[in-house]
Motif scaffolding. Structure first.
Motif, PDB file in Angstrom:
ATOM      1  N   ASP A 155       0.834  -1.213   0.000  1.00 25.49           N
ATOM      2  CA  ASP A 155       0.000   0.000   0.000  1.00 25.49           C
ATOM      3  C   ASP A 155       0.867   1.261   0.000  1.00 25.49           C
ATOM      4  OD1 ASP A 155       0.720   0.489   2.673  1.00 25.49           O
ATOM      5  OD2 ASP A 155      -1.052  -0.508   3.470  1.00 25.49           O
ATOM      6  N   VAL A 156       0.168   2.409  -0.009  1.00 28.79           N
ATOM      7  CA  VAL A 156       0.877   3.694  -0.110  1.00 28.79           C
ATOM      8  C   VAL A 156       1.696   3.991   1.145  1.00 28.79           C
ATOM      9  CG1 VAL A 156       0.481   6.193  -0.274  1.00 28.79           C
ATOM     10  CG2 VAL A 156      -0.685   4.665  -1.824  1.00 28.79           C
ATOM     11  N   ARG A 157       1.214   3.485   2.307  1.00 29.81           N
ATOM     12  CA  ARG A 157       2.002   3.661   3.542  1.00 29.81           C
ATOM     13  C   ARG A 157       3.376   3.038   3.382  1.00 29.81           C
ATOM     14  NH1 ARG A 157      -0.295   0.173   7.974  1.00 29.81           N
ATOM     15  NH2 ARG A 157      -0.479  -1.025   6.075  1.00 29.81           N
ATOM     16  N   ALA A 158       3.397   1.819   2.793  1.00 35.32           N
ATOM     17  CA  ALA A 158       4.662   1.094   2.636  1.00 35.32           C
ATOM     18  C   ALA A 158       5.601   1.897   1.736  1.00 35.32           C
ATOM     19  CB  ALA A 158       4.408  -0.289   2.064  1.00 35.32           C
ATOM     20  N   SER A 159       5.039   2.461   0.642  1.00 40.02           N
ATOM     21  CA  SER A 159       5.882   3.250  -0.270  1.00 40.02           C
ATOM     22  C   SER A 159       6.449   4.465   0.458  1.00 40.02           C
ATOM     23  CB  SER A 159       5.063   3.739  -1.469  1.00 40.02           C
ATOM     24  OG  SER A 159       4.657   2.626  -2.227  1.00 40.02           O
ATOM     25  N   TYR A 160       5.588   5.169   1.219  1.00 38.68           N
ATOM     26  CA  TYR A 160       6.070   6.375   1.907  1.00 38.68           C
ATOM     27  C   TYR A 160       7.106   6.033   2.971  1.00 38.68           C
ATOM     28  CZ  TYR A 160       6.442  10.141   5.264  1.00 38.68           C
ATOM     29  OH  TYR A 160       6.953  11.077   6.135  1.00 38.68           O
ATOM     30  N   THR A 161       6.800   5.045   3.817  1.00 35.40           N
ATOM     31  CA  THR A 161       7.730   4.773   4.917  1.00 35.40           C
ATOM     32  C   THR A 161       9.087   4.324   4.365  1.00 35.40           C
ATOM     33  OG1 THR A 161       6.633   2.626   5.195  1.00 35.40           O
ATOM     34  CG2 THR A 161       6.003   4.352   6.722  1.00 35.40           C
ATOM     35  N   ALA A 162       9.067   3.518   3.300  1.00 36.42           N
ATOM     36  CA  ALA A 162      10.336   3.064   2.705  1.00 36.42           C
ATOM     37  C   ALA A 162      11.113   4.250   2.130  1.00 36.42           C
ATOM     38  CB  ALA A 162      10.066   2.027   1.621  1.00 36.42           C
ATOM     39  N   ILE A 163      10.431   5.069   1.338  1.00 38.74           N
ATOM     40  CA  ILE A 163      11.134   6.178   0.664  1.00 38.74           C
ATOM     41  C   ILE A 163      11.581   7.239   1.678  1.00 38.74           C
ATOM     42  CG2 ILE A 163      10.865   8.040  -1.056  1.00 38.74           C
ATOM     43  CD1 ILE A 163      11.133   5.142  -2.214  1.00 38.74           C
ATOM     44  N   SER A 164      10.743   7.514   2.674  1.00 35.36           N
ATOM     45  CA  SER A 164      11.106   8.511   3.684  1.00 35.36           C
ATOM     46  C   SER A 164      12.365   8.061   4.439  1.00 35.36           C
ATOM     47  CB  SER A 164       9.922   8.707   4.647  1.00 35.36           C
ATOM     48  OG  SER A 164      10.311   9.476   5.750  1.00 35.36           O
ATOM     49  N   VAL A 165      12.353   6.810   4.914  1.00 33.46           N
ATOM     50  CA  VAL A 165      13.509   6.311   5.676  1.00 33.46           C
ATOM     51  C   VAL A 165      14.759   6.267   4.792  1.00 33.46           C
ATOM     52  CG1 VAL A 165      14.459   4.220   6.745  1.00 33.46           C
ATOM     53  CG2 VAL A 165      12.161   4.998   7.358  1.00 33.46           C
ATOM     54  N   ALA A 166      14.590   5.753   3.566  1.00 30.46           N
ATOM     55  CA  ALA A 166      15.765   5.634   2.681  1.00 30.46           C
ATOM     56  C   ALA A 166      16.357   7.015   2.405  1.00 30.46           C
ATOM     57  CB  ALA A 166      15.359   4.944   1.382  1.00 30.46           C
ATOM     58  N   SER A 167      15.485   7.999   2.208  1.00 35.30           N
ATOM     59  CA  SER A 167      15.965   9.349   1.928  1.00 35.30           C
ATOM     60  C   SER A 167      16.665   9.935   3.157  1.00 35.30           C
ATOM     61  CB  SER A 167      14.766  10.207   1.492  1.00 35.30           C
ATOM     62  OG  SER A 167      15.051  11.551   1.623  1.00 35.30           O
ATOM     63  N   LEU A 168      16.049   9.748   4.319  1.00 32.70           N
ATOM     64  CA  LEU A 168      16.587  10.338   5.554  1.00 32.70           C
ATOM     65  C   LEU A 168      17.969   9.776   5.901  1.00 32.70           C
ATOM     66  CD1 LEU A 168      15.652  12.389   7.627  1.00 32.70           C
ATOM     67  CD2 LEU A 168      14.264  10.631   8.713  1.00 32.70           C
ATOM     68  N   VAL A 169      18.162   8.477   5.692  1.00 35.13           N
ATOM     69  CA  VAL A 169      19.465   7.904   6.049  1.00 35.13           C
ATOM     70  C   VAL A 169      20.397   7.788   4.835  1.00 35.13           C
ATOM     71  CG1 VAL A 169      18.434   6.672   8.017  1.00 35.13           C
ATOM     72  CG2 VAL A 169      18.861   5.437   5.899  1.00 35.13           C
ATOM     73  N   ASN A 170      19.963   8.421   3.737  1.00 39.07           N
ATOM     74  CA  ASN A 170      20.823   8.549   2.552  1.00 39.07           C
ATOM     75  C   ASN A 170      21.172   7.206   1.898  1.00 39.07           C
ATOM     76  OD1 ASN A 170      22.298   9.919   0.631  1.00 39.07           O
ATOM     77  ND2 ASN A 170      24.142  10.103   1.903  1.00 39.07           N
ATOM     78  N   ILE A 171      20.147   6.344   1.737  1.00 38.61           N
ATOM     79  CA  ILE A 171      20.386   5.094   0.994  1.00 38.61           C
ATOM     80  C   ILE A 171      19.423   4.987  -0.196  1.00 38.61           C
ATOM     81  CG2 ILE A 171      21.390   3.735   2.901  1.00 38.61           C
ATOM     82  CD1 ILE A 171      18.617   2.493   3.368  1.00 38.61           C
ATOM     83  N   THR A 207      -3.012  10.407   1.436  1.00 32.16           N
ATOM     84  CA  THR A 207      -2.705  11.546   0.552  1.00 32.16           C
ATOM     85  C   THR A 207      -1.373  12.164   0.970  1.00 32.16           C
ATOM     86  OG1 THR A 207      -5.035  11.902   0.144  1.00 32.16           O
ATOM     87  CG2 THR A 207      -3.565  13.760  -0.331  1.00 32.16           C
ATOM     88  N   PHE A 208      -1.199  12.338   2.294  1.00 38.01           N
ATOM     89  CA  PHE A 208       0.100  12.843   2.757  1.00 38.01           C
ATOM     90  C   PHE A 208       1.211  11.882   2.326  1.00 38.01           C
ATOM     91  CE2 PHE A 208       3.628  12.354   5.640  1.00 38.01           C
ATOM     92  CZ  PHE A 208       4.200  13.614   5.534  1.00 38.01           C
ATOM     93  N   CYS A 209       1.008  10.576   2.609  1.00 38.36           N
ATOM     94  CA  CYS A 209       2.057   9.587   2.313  1.00 38.36           C
ATOM     95  C   CYS A 209       2.427   9.607   0.825  1.00 38.36           C
ATOM     96  CB  CYS A 209       1.587   8.175   2.682  1.00 38.36           C
ATOM     97  SG  CYS A 209       1.480   7.880   4.452  1.00 38.36           S
ATOM     98  N   GLY A 210       1.406   9.585  -0.037  1.00 37.05           N
ATOM     99  CA  GLY A 210       1.658   9.509  -1.477  1.00 37.05           C
ATOM    100  C   GLY A 210       2.349  10.766  -1.992  1.00 37.05           C
ATOM    101  N   LEU A 211       1.852  11.915  -1.552  1.00 34.30           N
ATOM    102  CA  LEU A 211       2.422  13.179  -2.030  1.00 34.30           C
ATOM    103  C   LEU A 211       3.869  13.336  -1.548  1.00 34.30           C
ATOM    104  CD1 LEU A 211       2.019  15.960  -3.433  1.00 34.30           C
ATOM    105  CD2 LEU A 211       1.190  16.826  -1.235  1.00 34.30           C
ATOM    106  N   ALA A 212       4.091  13.080  -0.256  1.00 31.97           N
ATOM    107  CA  ALA A 212       5.452  13.243   0.290  1.00 31.97           C
ATOM    108  C   ALA A 212       6.420  12.287  -0.409  1.00 31.97           C
ATOM    109  CB  ALA A 212       5.438  12.995   1.802  1.00 31.97           C
ATOM    110  N   ALA A 213       5.985  11.038  -0.636  1.00 28.50           N
ATOM    111  CA  ALA A 213       6.876  10.074  -1.302  1.00 28.50           C
ATOM    112  C   ALA A 213       7.200  10.542  -2.718  1.00 28.50           C
ATOM    113  CB  ALA A 213       6.228   8.692  -1.321  1.00 28.50           C
ATOM    114  N   LEU A 214       6.184  11.020  -3.428  1.00 25.90           N
ATOM    115  CA  LEU A 214       6.434  11.465  -4.811  1.00 25.90           C
ATOM    116  C   LEU A 214       7.354  12.680  -4.859  1.00 25.90           C
ATOM    117  CD1 LEU A 214       2.985  10.857  -6.510  1.00 25.90           C
ATOM    118  CD2 LEU A 214       5.177   9.863  -7.156  1.00 25.90           C
ATOM    119  N   ILE A 215       7.221  13.572  -3.878  1.00 25.19           N
ATOM    120  CA  ILE A 215       8.123  14.739  -3.853  1.00 25.19           C
ATOM    121  C   ILE A 215       9.559  14.263  -3.583  1.00 25.19           C
ATOM    122  CG2 ILE A 215       8.705  16.878  -2.637  1.00 25.19           C
ATOM    123  CD1 ILE A 215       5.677  17.312  -2.233  1.00 25.19           C
TER     124      ILE A 215
END
Ligand SMILES: CC(C)=CCC/C(C)=C/CC/C(C)=C/COP(=O)(O)OP(=O)(O)O
Ligand SMILES: [Zn+2]
Length: 419
Positions: A155-171, A207-215
């Motif tokens: 789901d979209v939560r999974a996409s956001y949490t993965a992309i947010s964490v990966a971005s934050l820790v630079n991977i 909506t937050f999760c999807g938008l933030a991940a896409l940005i």
């Protein structure tokens, strides 16, 4: 009508009496919230057994609002949290809901955001980034989207949490990013908001999760942004708070999910506008990230995380230039301060509901977003007219893509850039 008169009316409707003093009714009850949150970090009663698979979330829901309130934790308490989260870290990467539990993307997000908020060398270096990367690759479906855990739901939560964490820790790399944007775009509904999965109902959380991940992926142009903006803007109700979906009741936690989605679109519009002006004198923009606060400038190399502004199209930019603020930031603060605060400390969904740590976290995150929402210059403070109640109500600003306090984000950014 003047804001004070309107607030007094609402207070009379909710509580059946006129408020004692203006300052009490509009004050953020800092000390009580700090007491409720710090007590929760040290002791939770038997009723919390049901949250046994959410223990990193409990850490985040208490540590993050304390940081918003600028409350410094005892060193011992911080060390205990770091040690506890280390025990939740799986030997093959990612964090589970408690020691020995299966790693899960949601609890991984909660654990990493907690460690970034603590921000010490010990906290940041406790994250095993190599194994975290392997865990994330393992969570990736062949469609490109992520599943929450081994064999779990996509789901979209999974996409956001993965992309947010990966971005934050630079991977975050091409391998992790591949296909995620297309999946999220398929979740945008006819209403304009984003659903948890394709063909489901648009909801503020997703909506937050999807938008933030896409940005974060620099793929926000895959959404119909005007339609998304319309949908979110109309979710603010006459009660002044936000609802999560059409025809449902307002709830304090959507102050963040919907409020931050609006803050992100506002920043995006501003950046697109600025970059378009800049593009007359140079070809390509650069920046720390699309909605970060670092100044952007011109370089001949295109940064991997910079937005390609030309992609948004002339119509969107024309229209964006004509719209004013996308939500009533003072009204939202009014809902949070008057309806969501509990006198003994902690915040809630709405009057009649009990306080809890989740709502305390997201009501205060939403309060911060609304206090800073009218700012165009990230180096200064909001003007008093944008902070409802005494100016001492002002919280720390957050990075709206990750929902961590901005200073903590900068420390983590520096730390993980050197890794
Ligand atoms: C990062 C992360 C894990 C994000 C989660 C985002 C989030 C809050 C999603 C909402 C899930 C959902 C459908 C709630 C509806 O609850 P409801 O029917 O009780 O509430 P409602 O009536 O307000 O829709
Ligand atoms: Zn809620």
């Amino acid at each position: 009508m003047k804001v004070e008169a309107r607030v007094a009316d609402i207070y009379r409707i909710l509580f059946g009496a006129a408020p004692n003093t203006k300052s009490v009714m509009l004050e953020l009850w800092r000390d009580q919230h700090i007491e409720y949150l710090t007590h929760g970090l040290r002791h939770l009663g038997p009723a919390f057994h049901v949250l046994d698979a959410n223990r990193p979330w409990l850490c985040y829901w208490m540590v993050h609002p304390l940081a918003l309130l600028d409350e410094v934790l005892d060193d011992d308490l911080e060390d205990d949290i770091v040690d506890f989260l280390a025990r939740c870290q799986d030997k093959d990467g990612g964090y589970g809901g408690g020691p020995g539990q299966l790693p899960h993307l949601a609890t991984t997000y909660a654990a990493v955001n907690t460690l970034v908020t603590i921000g010490s060398e010990r906290a940041l270096s406790s994250i095993n980034r190599d194994y975290l990367y392997k865990f994330m690759l393992r969570m990736k479906d062949e469609s490109g989207a992520f599943r929450m855990h081994d064999g779990g739901e996509i789901d979209v939560r999974a996409s956001y949490t993965a992309i947010s964490v990966a971005s934050l820790v630079n991977i975050l790399d091409v391998e992790l990013a591949k296909g995620v944007g297309d999946y999220i775009a398929r979740c945008q509904t006819y209403e304009g908001g984003i659903a948890g999965e394709p063909h489901a109902e648009a909801h503020g959380g997703y909506t937050f999760c999807g938008l933030a991940a896409l940005i974060l992926l620099n793929e926000a142009e895959k959404l119909d942004l005007p339609c998304l903006i319309d949908w979110v803007a109309f979710r603010q109700g006459v009660e002044c708070g936000f609802q999560g979906r059409t025809n449902k009741l307002v709830d304090g936690c959507y102050s963040f999910w919907q409020g931050a989605a609006i803050a992100l679109t506002q920043k995006l519009v501003m950046i697109i506008d600025e970059q378009l002006k800049l593009s007359y004198s140079c070809k390509k923009p650069s920046g720390e990230d699309a909605c970060g606060t670092s100044s952007s400038g011109c370089t001949s190399e295109k940064s991997s995380s910079a937005v390609d502004y030309a992609k948004f199209g002339f119509d969107f930019i024309q229209r964006s230039n004509q719209i004013g603020p996308l939500f009533h930031n003072i009204a939202l603060q009014q809902y949070i301060l008057l309806c969501a605060q509990v006198l003994e400390g902690g915040l809630r969904d709405k009057p009649g509901k009990n306080r809890d740590h989740y709502h305390s976290c997201y009501c205060l995150s939403g309060l911060s977003v609304s206090q800073y929402s009218a700012m165009t210059d990230s180096d200064s403070c909001p003007l008093p007219q944008h902070v409802l109640g005494p100016y001492s109500n002002l919280l720390e600003p957050i990075h709206p893509l990750y929902n961590v306090v901005l200073d903590k984000y900068h420390t983590a950014y520096e730390f993980f850039s050197q890794e």
